[in-house]
Design a protein around this motif. Structure first.
Motif: not given
Length: 401
Positions: A65-67, A73-74, A133-135, A293-294
């Motif tokens: 889900s995070l990925a 967004v990408i 960026v740290l996610n 993630g977003m």
């Protein structure tokens, strides 16, 4: 939990890491598959910006889900995603990041579960001149934090308010009168679970609660076995706290067939955990549906667009207070529809979160996005779009007048 099918896509970049395969994860219900089509996009030389991101493993709903939130967004900005599955190997994380850098990514969204990895990855990105960026996970060691912030290619960092998660769980348990507890969590030192766990233990002990056993592993399968063993040593505890949803689900599975009155609480708003609320074991679930993630992808996009999100002192975003929420039963059906079956932010909303496409979007605007993020806020926006009726909102207990 949604069903996922393993897909392996070959990476078609000649002469670089020959034979390496990108693990593209399973389909998240009706949502986009992480990494699908990535290999051809990278190889085609179509001039698109390529953004890489890693995920720790492909059989975890939370990690996928995070990925997938990053990939949404990408996709919304028309960039090309490049995803790599770390296969639950801390050692493979560095290799995967090296491979993404070798493939010429324009930026990286990085998830790291161990603090000692941050200086290594930071140097890799600086040497390769790749913004990152740290996610979802942020280190706390002051020296490591200083190293990251001094890196000119550091775009920012964002994570949940993990202590709030744990404290809320403890207060819920104490209010219910649950005074004995078994804890199941990921490895010691995990940047997300450790602050949740420590906040829980502090608040729980202050209220007279006693932790009977504290279990640690990175595998949900191993977690279930650990819990089953702990239940032999400590039968019928009042509560099992699964610090992440995989561990909460494992706890419910471990209790099957037992006559214990033990209840389970967890963090992580995935479908399987919430469905267990309809049974007699799971009692409370909180989380933010891995929205970092977003948000991390938005931070990186702004950096790549030349509109980095900096505070008044010129510092890149460093924020670890994305607040969790609970899903009440009267809002559950709408939650499933607008968080699980589609994304909580539309592509149009996401595209407005860039200073390049929206001149009024800056650090303060981004912080307002975070401040306003909640289940009710997102449902209200869907109502304004005409997707949810007034009667549906009223049934969910949300006023629109």
């Amino acid at each position: 939990m949604k069903t996922f099918t393993k897909v392996i896509e070959s990476v078609l970049v000649m002469g670089v890491c020959a034979g390496m395969m990108i693990s593209c994860n399973k389909s998240a219900g009706g949502k986009t598959e992480t990494g699908k089509g990535t290999g051809s996009a990278v190889a085609s030389g179509n001039g698109k910006v390529v953004i890489g991101y890693n995920y720790f493993g492909s059989n975890s709903y939370a990690l996928l889900s995070l990925a997938n939130n990053s990939k949404e967004v990408i996709d919304a900005f028309g960039e090309s995603p490049l995803a790599m599955d770390d296969e639950f190997s801390v050692e493979k994380i560095v290799q995967d990041i090296e491979n993404m850098i070798s493939h010429g990514v324009n930026g990286l969204i990085i998830w790291l579960p161990v603090e000692t990895l941050y200086p290594t990855v930071s140097k890799m990105c600086q040497d390769a001149k790749v913004p990152f960026v740290l996610n979802d996970k942020i280190p706390t060691n002051p020296d490591i934090v200083a190293t990251l912030k001094a890196n000119p290619y550091f775009a920012g960092a964002i994570a949940p308010a993990n202590s709030v998660y744990g404290e809320a769980i403890a207060k819920f348990a104490l209010n219910k009168g649950y005074k004995t507890c078994i804890i199941s969590s990921s490895s010691v030192g995990d940047p997300s679970d450790t602050p949740r766990l420590e906040a829980f233990k502090k608040a729980y002990a202050a209220g007279g609660g006693k932790v009977l056993a504290e279990l640690h592993t990175d595998s949900a399968d191993a977690a279930q076995s650990q819990i089953e063993d702990a239940l032999i040593a400590h039968p019928n505890p009042d509560l099992i706290y699964g610090v992440g949803s995989d561990f909460g689900i494992a706890a419910c599975n471990a209790l099957k067939g037992k006559s214990f009155k033990t209840k389970v609480v967890t963090s992580g708003l995935d479908k399987a955990a919430l469905e267990l609320l309809q049974g007699d074991k799971m009692e409370m679930v909180n989380g933010d549906f891995w929205v970092c993630g977003m948000l991390s992808a938005v931070i990186l996009q702004n950096y790549l667009d030349g509109t980095p999100l900096k505070d008044a002192q010129g510092n890149m975003i460093w924020f670890d207070q994305v607040m969790p929420f609970e899903v009440p039963k009267n809002q559950y059906s709408l939650y499933v529809k607008y968080f699980l079956n589609e994304y909580c932010y539309s592509p149009e909303e996401l595209r407005q979160m860039s200073g390049k496409s929206n001149s009024s979007f800056n650090y303060d605007a981004f912080m307002n996005v975070i401040k306003n993020y909640s289940l009710e806020n997102r449902l209200f926006e869907k109502y304004k779009e005409g997707k949810i009726s007034k009667d549906e909102m009223k049934a969910a207990g949300i006023s629109v007048d």
